[in-house]
Design a protein around this motif. Sequence first.
Motif, PDB file in Angstrom:
ATOM      1  N   LEU A 108       0.375  -1.571  -0.226  1.00 41.51           N
ATOM      2  CA  LEU A 108       0.263  -0.316  -0.044  1.00 41.51           C
ATOM      3  C   LEU A 108       1.089   1.183   0.016  1.00 41.51           C
ATOM      4  O   LEU A 108       0.166   2.275  -0.317  1.00 41.51           O
ATOM      5  N   VAL A 109       1.774   0.859   0.404  1.00 46.04           N
ATOM      6  CA  VAL A 109       3.076   2.173   0.558  1.00 46.04           C
ATOM      7  C   VAL A 109       3.922   2.293  -0.831  1.00 46.04           C
ATOM      8  O   VAL A 109       4.272   1.292  -1.670  1.00 46.04           O
ATOM      9  N   ASP A 110       4.355   2.887  -1.402  1.00 43.69           N
ATOM     10  CA  ASP A 110       5.308   3.508  -2.376  1.00 43.69           C
ATOM     11  C   ASP A 110       6.428   4.300  -1.316  1.00 43.69           C
ATOM     12  O   ASP A 110       6.313   5.733  -1.321  1.00 43.69           O
ATOM     13  N   GLN A 113       8.136   7.473  -3.439  1.00 52.46           N
ATOM     14  CA  GLN A 113       7.254   8.385  -2.881  1.00 52.46           C
ATOM     15  C   GLN A 113       6.291   8.239  -2.141  1.00 52.46           C
ATOM     16  O   GLN A 113       4.715   8.244  -2.461  1.00 52.46           O
ATOM     17  N   PRO A 114       6.336   9.094  -1.284  1.00 54.80           N
ATOM     18  CA  PRO A 114       4.786   8.542  -0.019  1.00 54.80           C
ATOM     19  C   PRO A 114       4.303   8.965  -0.314  1.00 54.80           C
ATOM     20  O   PRO A 114       3.046   8.321  -0.135  1.00 54.80           O
ATOM     21  N   ASP A 115       4.017  10.393  -1.188  1.00 57.16           N
ATOM     22  CA  ASP A 115       2.694  11.460  -1.412  1.00 57.16           C
ATOM     23  C   ASP A 115       1.972  10.593  -2.491  1.00 57.16           C
ATOM     24  O   ASP A 115       0.688  10.464  -2.578  1.00 57.16           O
ATOM     25  N   GLU A 116       2.427   9.163  -3.492  1.00 57.32           N
ATOM     26  CA  GLU A 116       1.915   9.086  -4.052  1.00 57.32           C
ATOM     27  C   GLU A 116       1.751   7.516  -3.433  1.00 57.32           C
ATOM     28  O   GLU A 116       0.725   6.583  -4.358  1.00 57.32           O
ATOM     29  N   VAL A 120      -2.253   6.878   1.261  1.00 57.55           N
ATOM     30  CA  VAL A 120      -2.045   7.605   0.987  1.00 57.55           C
ATOM     31  C   VAL A 120      -2.857   8.725   0.282  1.00 57.55           C
ATOM     32  O   VAL A 120      -4.127   9.038   0.380  1.00 57.55           O
ATOM     33  N   THR A 121      -3.059   8.428  -1.041  1.00 54.70           N
ATOM     34  CA  THR A 121      -4.171   8.819  -2.104  1.00 54.70           C
ATOM     35  C   THR A 121      -4.962   8.211  -2.039  1.00 54.70           C
ATOM     36  O   THR A 121      -6.606   8.910  -1.986  1.00 54.70           O
ATOM     37  N   LYS A 122      -5.898   7.368  -1.338  1.00 58.10           N
ATOM     38  CA  LYS A 122      -7.141   6.478  -1.123  1.00 58.10           C
ATOM     39  C   LYS A 122      -7.613   7.653   0.071  1.00 58.10           C
ATOM     40  O   LYS A 122      -9.121   8.015   0.252  1.00 58.10           O
ATOM     41  N   VAL A 123      -7.125   7.843   1.376  1.00 55.65           N
ATOM     42  CA  VAL A 123      -7.873   8.662   2.203  1.00 55.65           C
ATOM     43  C   VAL A 123      -7.976  10.105   1.999  1.00 55.65           C
ATOM     44  O   VAL A 123      -8.754  11.111   2.399  1.00 55.65           O
ATOM     45  N   ILE A 160      12.388  16.462  -3.145  1.00 56.52           N
ATOM     46  CA  ILE A 160      11.706  15.803  -4.667  1.00 56.52           C
ATOM     47  C   ILE A 160      11.660  14.679  -5.359  1.00 56.52           C
ATOM     48  O   ILE A 160      13.084  13.856  -5.430  1.00 56.52           O
ATOM     49  N   GLU A 161      10.126  14.314  -5.620  1.00 62.43           N
ATOM     50  CA  GLU A 161      10.407  12.825  -6.754  1.00 62.43           C
ATOM     51  C   GLU A 161       9.672  12.982  -7.401  1.00 62.43           C
ATOM     52  O   GLU A 161       8.848  13.734  -7.623  1.00 62.43           O
ATOM     53  N   LEU A 162      10.446  13.084  -8.998  1.00 62.82           N
ATOM     54  CA  LEU A 162       9.717  13.781 -10.042  1.00 62.82           C
ATOM     55  C   LEU A 162       9.247  12.618 -10.140  1.00 62.82           C
ATOM     56  O   LEU A 162       9.746  11.815 -10.826  1.00 62.82           O
ATOM     57  N   THR A 163       7.958  13.116 -11.429  1.00 59.00           N
ATOM     58  CA  THR A 163       7.370  11.804 -11.866  1.00 59.00           C
ATOM     59  C   THR A 163       6.674  12.969 -13.378  1.00 59.00           C
ATOM     60  O   THR A 163       6.251  13.526 -12.908  1.00 59.00           O
ATOM     61  N   ALA A 164       6.805  12.165 -14.359  1.00 54.84           N
ATOM     62  CA  ALA A 164       6.397  12.187 -15.432  1.00 54.84           C
ATOM     63  C   ALA A 164       5.622  12.962 -16.285  1.00 54.84           C
ATOM     64  O   ALA A 164       4.170  11.426 -15.729  1.00 54.84           O
ATOM     65  N   PRO A 165       5.368  13.955 -16.363  1.00 54.86           N
ATOM     66  CA  PRO A 165       3.359  14.197 -16.690  1.00 54.86           C
ATOM     67  C   PRO A 165       2.873  12.962 -17.696  1.00 54.86           C
ATOM     68  O   PRO A 165       4.002  12.576 -18.789  1.00 54.86           O
ATOM     69  N   VAL A 166       1.600  12.977 -17.716  1.00 51.72           N
ATOM     70  CA  VAL A 166       0.897  12.562 -19.113  1.00 51.72           C
ATOM     71  C   VAL A 166       1.244  13.430 -20.052  1.00 51.72           C
ATOM     72  O   VAL A 166       1.371  14.788 -19.738  1.00 51.72           O
TER      73      VAL A 166
END
Length: 534
Positions: A108-110, A113-116, A120-123, A160-166
Motif C-alpha cells: 500500500l506504500v511507495d 514517493q510516499p505522497d503517491e 495516502v491517495t485513498k484517504v 523532491i521526487e519528480l514524476t513525468a506527466p502524461v
Amino acid sequence: MDGIRLYNAVFSARRLDLASVLAASLFILGGCGGGAETTENPITAAPDVVAYSGPPPATDDVQSFRINIWDNLKAVNRCGGCHTAGGQSPAFVRQDDVNMAYAEATVLVDLGQPDESRLVTKVSGGHNCWLESDAACGDILTTWVSAWAGVALADGGREIELTAPVIRDVGTSRNFPADSGLYATTVYPVVDAYCAQCHDSAAATPQSPYFADADIDTAYSAAISKINLDQTDDSRLVLRLRNEFHNCWNGCTASANEMQAAIDAMAGSITPTEVDPALVTSKALTLYDGVVASGGNRFESNAIALYEFKTGEGTIAYDTSGIEPALNLNFSGDVEWVGGWGIDLKGGKAQGSTVSSAKLHSLISATGEYAIEAWVVPGNVTQEEARIVSYSAGTMARNFSLTQTLYSYDHFNRSGATDGNGEPALSTNADDEDLQATLQHVVANYDPVNGRRIYVNGVFTDDGDLDAGTLDDWDDTFAFVLGNEASSDRPWQGALRLVAVHNRVLTEEQILQNFEAGVGEKFFLLFSVAEHTG
C-alpha cells in the motif's frame, strides 16, 4: 497561449524524528483545569486500544512500521475499525500480529514517493479521513509513510521526487476573460442562488472561497481556480456536487448537471486561443500536472506542530506535523484564507484547545529547548504588543510568545531568568527596523546555553540574551494561539503562510535552509522536448 510559466521549487516527503514520534505515541493526556482564560475547544483524541501482546517485530523495518504507521492508524476511528484480522482486506492494522500487518501494508506504500502511496491517495480522496479535511489527512499520512520509509535527506529535509506527466499534444485552449461580465451572466446566477448562504464574505457563517460573493469581481476572482474551461466536467464546482455530494439542492446528479451547464455556457462564449504554428513548442501541460513543490528541502525532523494552511476553506487550521495529538486550531473572529496557502488575520485568531496544546509543554520540557518558526506578512509597522504566535493564558501569563512592536519582533519566554509572563522580552533593535510589512521568515530560538536568539530571513539579527534559565516553571494548561492572545485582547494584523514549533533549536544552517526553501503553493512543471531532442 500567451506564454509558459515555470513554477519551480523543491519538494519531497517529510521525515519525522523517530524518537519524537515515539515520545508522542507514549504521551498520555492528563486532566486540564484552570489556567488559560479561554473557551475550551472540543477535541476528539484517538480512543484507547488494547495493548499489543502479539509477536515482537521481526526486523528493524517492522519496528519502524509499527512506530510510524501501525501505532498511528490502529485506533477504531481511523483504520482499526475495519482493516483488522477478520475484517476488511487489507488488514494492515491487524492487532494480533504486527509482522502480518506489515506484510499487508507493504503493497500500500511507495517508499520512494510516499505522497503517491495507495494508503495516502485513498484517504486523500475521501476514504475514512478522521478530520474534516481529506487533504489534511493525506498530508499527515504522507508524513508517517515518509518516516517509515526513511527517504529524507541526512539533514532532515524534504526531497523532491519528480514524476513525468502524461504526454499531451499542444492544442487550443480557453483563457478567462479579464473582467467578470461573462461569469456574472452564466455561472454566478447558479452559485448566487444555491451557494451564497456560505460562500459569501457577508454570510452568517462565511466559507472561503467566496465565489458567490455579493461583489461580482470578488466572486469571479475566487471562482477562476474552481472552473476548467477546456474540460468543464472536471471543474471543482462540478466535482464537489457530483462526486462529493456537497450541499446539493436538487439531487446531486441534477445539481452537478445544472452547474456544468452554466460553465458550458461560459466556456462556449470564449473563443479558443490557437498556438502559432511557427512556434517551437514542448508538449502541453497544465498547472495540475505539476509536482507540488512547496516546502522543498525544509528541515522538519523536530517539528512537533506544523501549519501550512493548505485547506483553503472551513474554520480549522490543521496541524500536519504527524505528532499526536494533533494541535488543530479553530478560527474565531475575522480570519480569511489566503490563496496559495495562508491565512489573513484581521483581528481574529486561530486557537487550539488547552488539552491538545499540552503536547508542546510535554515535548519541549523533555528537551529544554525549542524554536518558533513562521513565515509572516505584518499588516503594518504601527502595531504594538500584537501577538503573532503565543502559548499563553492571557496578557499576564505565558510559556512563550512571538510578538510585534512597531519595527521590532519580541520573544517572550518563561524561564528561571524571567517572570511568569516571559519578561523581560528579547526584542530586535528598533533602530535596525528588522520587521517590515512584507513577507518575512522569522525564527525565535531558545536553549538553556545560548538563551534567546532571533533570525529574520535566514540572518541572525544580533539580538540575543545569555541569561537563559530553565523551563521548569512552564504551565501545561495554557493554549496555543495564532494572531492574538488567549484572552482575545492583543490582536495582530497580518498574514501567516507557515508556522512551525520545533522541540529543538534550529541551527543557523537549518534556518537558512528553511528560508531558501520558500513558502506557499508552488509547482514543479516538467516539459517534454523529446520530439526535438530524440
